[in-house]
Design a protein around this motif. Structure first.
Motif, short mmCIF file in Angstrom:
data_model
loop_
_atom_site.label_atom_id
_atom_site.label_comp_id
_atom_site.label_asym_id
_atom_site.label_seq_id
_atom_site.Cartn_x
_atom_site.Cartn_y
_atom_site.Cartn_z
N ASN A 107 0.87 -1.18 0.00
CA ASN A 107 0.00 0.00 0.00
C ASN A 107 0.91 1.23 0.00
OD1 ASN A 107 -2.37 1.53 0.08
ND2 ASN A 107 -2.35 1.61 2.31
N ILE A 108 1.51 1.48 -1.16
CA ILE A 108 2.52 2.53 -1.28
C ILE A 108 1.92 3.75 -1.96
CG2 ILE A 108 4.73 3.15 -2.29
CD1 ILE A 108 5.49 0.19 -2.20
N SER A 109 1.97 4.87 -1.27
CA SER A 109 1.52 6.13 -1.86
C SER A 109 2.60 6.63 -2.81
CB SER A 109 1.28 7.17 -0.76
OG SER A 109 0.95 8.41 -1.31
N LEU A 110 2.18 7.02 -4.01
CA LEU A 110 3.16 7.48 -4.99
C LEU A 110 2.60 8.58 -5.88
CD1 LEU A 110 2.22 6.10 -7.93
CD2 LEU A 110 3.07 4.05 -6.81
N ASP A 111 3.49 9.27 -6.55
CA ASP A 111 3.12 10.26 -7.56
C ASP A 111 3.45 9.67 -8.92
OD1 ASP A 111 2.26 12.33 -5.81
OD2 ASP A 111 4.36 12.77 -5.36
N ASN A 120 -1.65 11.62 -7.84
CA ASN A 120 -1.33 10.95 -6.58
C ASN A 120 -2.19 9.69 -6.49
OD1 ASN A 120 -2.09 10.82 -3.30
ND2 ASN A 120 0.06 11.07 -3.83
N CYS A 121 -1.55 8.55 -6.33
CA CYS A 121 -2.29 7.28 -6.28
C CYS A 121 -1.54 6.28 -5.41
CB CYS A 121 -2.54 6.75 -7.68
SG CYS A 121 -1.12 6.89 -8.80
N PHE A 122 -1.99 5.01 -5.45
CA PHE A 122 -1.40 3.97 -4.61
C PHE A 122 -1.01 2.75 -5.44
CE2 PHE A 122 -3.70 6.47 -1.55
CZ PHE A 122 -2.92 6.41 -0.40
N THR A 124 -0.78 -1.18 -5.21
CA THR A 124 -1.38 -2.21 -4.36
C THR A 124 -0.60 -3.52 -4.38
OG1 THR A 124 -2.86 -2.87 -6.16
CG2 THR A 124 -3.69 -1.25 -4.58
N SER A 135 -5.92 3.64 -10.02
CA SER A 135 -6.20 4.97 -10.57
C SER A 135 -7.48 4.93 -11.39
CB SER A 135 -5.04 5.44 -11.45
OG SER A 135 -5.35 6.68 -12.05
N PHE A 149 8.14 7.62 -5.34
CA PHE A 149 7.56 7.34 -4.02
C PHE A 149 8.64 7.35 -2.94
CE2 PHE A 149 8.38 3.26 -6.04
CZ PHE A 149 9.02 2.52 -5.05
#
Length: 205
Positions: A107-111, A120-122, A124, A135, A149
């Motif tokens: 569950n990594i938040s990234l650009d 900005n998304c994740f 999985t 997205s 990230f």
């Protein structure tokens, strides 16, 4: 009296290999044996023979221990140049084997940047070859993307180039492109940490 620097380095390499080799599957052990093939080890041709297990069978515990013992006989006889050459190929092979592993949940938040847009998304799940990114935005197959990230407070963000190789409802599959050695090392460390975390969560006592 201090040991020569090479002897100290050799001990570190052997310790690292010992830990890794004992965790390998039978198939990975045989694949690793192939790495010795290009080295000039004619005096050890018997040790370089590839085991031939029967189809759909794995080695017994005794056969596995004998194969591991062969590794350490070979490794201990390598001169400095050959051992360093072997380790370089081992690192490449290790990453190749890592690419074959299933994706690890995360569950990594990234650009994600694509066509001048910053989203900005994740992620999985992630592997050594790519990741799945959640997205609702529209993408096209083969589209180039950039991913950035954070790895932690004391580390610089990891920036990767990639391309869209899968389109699904709610997200895209991204394949990395042109990874540098530094990026490969960072990815290996991240995936191993995530894999250990997942294994711990689902461990049965």
């Amino acid at each position: 009296m201090q040991e020569p620097s090479w002897q100290v380095e050799k001990k570190k390499i052997l310790t690292r290999l010992s830990i890794a080799i004992y965790k390998m599957t039978d198939e990975q052990l045989i694949a690793l044996l192939h790495l010795f093939k290009d080295l000039d080890l004619k005096q050890n041709e018997k040790l370089l023979e590839i085991p031939r297990p029967k189809p759909d069978e794995t080695f017994g515990a005794r056969d596995r221990q004998l194969l591991i013992a062969r590794f350490f006989l070979l490794i201990n006889q390598l001169q400095e140049a050959d051992l360093l050459k072997f380790m370089n190929r081992y690192e490449q092979k290790r990453f190749a084997m890592l690419r074959e592993f299933p994706r690890v949940p995360c569950n990594i938040s990234l650009d994600l940047a694509a066509n001048g847009r910053a989203i900005n998304c994740f992620a999985t799940d992630i592997s050594a070859g790519g990741m799945f990114v959640e997205s609702c935005e529209s993408f096209t197959m083969g589209q180039s993307v950039s991913i950035c990230f954070s790895l932690g407070q004391d580390q610089l963000p990891l920036k990767l180039k990639g391309s869209v190789v899968r389109l699904e409802h709610g997200g895209i599959g991204v394949k990395y492109e042109s990874l540098t050695r530094y990026q490969i090392e960072i990815l290996k460390d991240l995936i191993n940490r995530l894999h250990r975390k997942v294994s711990t969560q689902f461990k049965v006592d």
